[in-house]
Design a protein around this motif. Structure first.
Motif, PDB file in Angstrom:
ATOM      1  N   GLY A  48       5.445 -30.967 -23.984  1.00  0.00           N
ATOM      2  CA  GLY A  48       5.290 -29.221 -24.627  1.00  0.00           C
ATOM      3  C   GLY A  48       5.065 -28.451 -22.973  1.00  0.00           C
ATOM      4  N   GLU A 102      -2.443 -27.242 -22.715  1.00  0.00           N
ATOM      5  CA  GLU A 102      -1.354 -26.878 -23.491  1.00  0.00           C
ATOM      6  C   GLU A 102      -0.625 -26.141 -23.406  1.00  0.00           C
ATOM      7  OE1 GLU A 102      -0.107 -28.306 -25.586  1.00  0.00           O
ATOM      8  OE2 GLU A 102      -1.439 -29.379 -27.073  1.00  0.00           O
ATOM      9  N   ASP A 103       0.277 -26.033 -24.131  1.00  0.00           N
ATOM     10  CA  ASP A 103       1.201 -24.879 -24.415  1.00  0.00           C
ATOM     11  C   ASP A 103       0.968 -23.950 -25.304  1.00  0.00           C
ATOM     12  OD1 ASP A 103       2.368 -26.584 -25.417  1.00  0.00           O
ATOM     13  OD2 ASP A 103       4.226 -26.696 -26.205  1.00  0.00           O
TER      14      ASP A 103
HETATM   15 MG    MG Z   1       3.188 -30.145 -27.399  1.00  0.00          MG
END
Ligand code: MG
Ligand code: IMP
Length: 178
Positions: A48, A102-103
């Motif tokens: 992601g 992180e997304d």
């Molecule tokens: Mg993810």
């Protein structure tokens, strides 16, 4: 409106909104990391975070290292806390300043399982940078240090985020239509 699998999604965050969020995180990181003696190491979590990481790195104009990790999405019934590193932390992280990229952070469970793995490597520090945070869902004790945008408890896709693996390539963020 777009359709992915069986669901329809409507525009939510435009490329301009996303760029603002990237620049916010980038300026906070620059203030905290640009004058360190030893370059920090950014570790982005696949799949992601790939698009956010890519745009974020272009805005960081100081020495840094970048790496990626990938974990199996463990959803077993036994909460052993064991997760599989599909692409693991394979470099020596002892004494390093690590920034996880992180997304989106939702419940925070994924990172709760990743953080002990990093601490076991003897890092000097770990901080977390996320494009999106759902603050009403997040219920863990650790701190999220850099947040691009807070969003309510809705399901979003695009800009790296998927609905059953579709939608990662879309350059803006859509939300699930009711
Ligand atoms: Mg993810
Ligand atoms: P957490 O462990 O609950 O914080 O969830 C984190 C992971 O769940 C993210 O890295 C995403 O892969 C996924 N996720 C959480 N919320 C969404 C969403 O709204 N859209 C797409 N994926 C999401």
């Amino acid at each position: 409106m777009i359709k992915l699998h069986d669901k329809t999604f409507e525009p939510y965050l435009s490329p301009v909104d996303l760029n603002k969020a990237v620049l916010k995180v980038a300026s906070e990181l620059t203030a905290d990391y640009s004058k360190r003696e030893k370059p920090p190491i950014f570790i982005a979590i696949l799949n992601g975070a790939f698009m956010f990481a890519s745009d974020l790195m272009k805005e960081l104009n100081f020495d840094l290292e970048l790496s990626f990790v990938k974990f199996s999405s463990y959803e077993g019934t036994e909460s052993t806390g064991v997760i599989n590193e599909l692409i693991g932390f394979n470099q020596d992280l002892k004494g390093r300043d690590v920034v996880i990229v992180e997304d989106i952070i939702d419940t925070g469970s994924t990172l709760e399982r990743v953080l002990p793995l990093l601490n076991a490597k003897g890092v000097n520090s770990v901080r977390i940078a996320t494009l999106l945070l759902k603050p009403t869902v997040f219920d863990k004790k650790y701190q999220i240090n850099y947040v691009g945008l807070e969003i309510p408890n809705i399901f979003v896709v695009g800009y790296g985020l998927d609905y059953d693996e579709l939608g990662r390539n879309i350059k803006e963020i859509y939300k699930l239509s009711q």
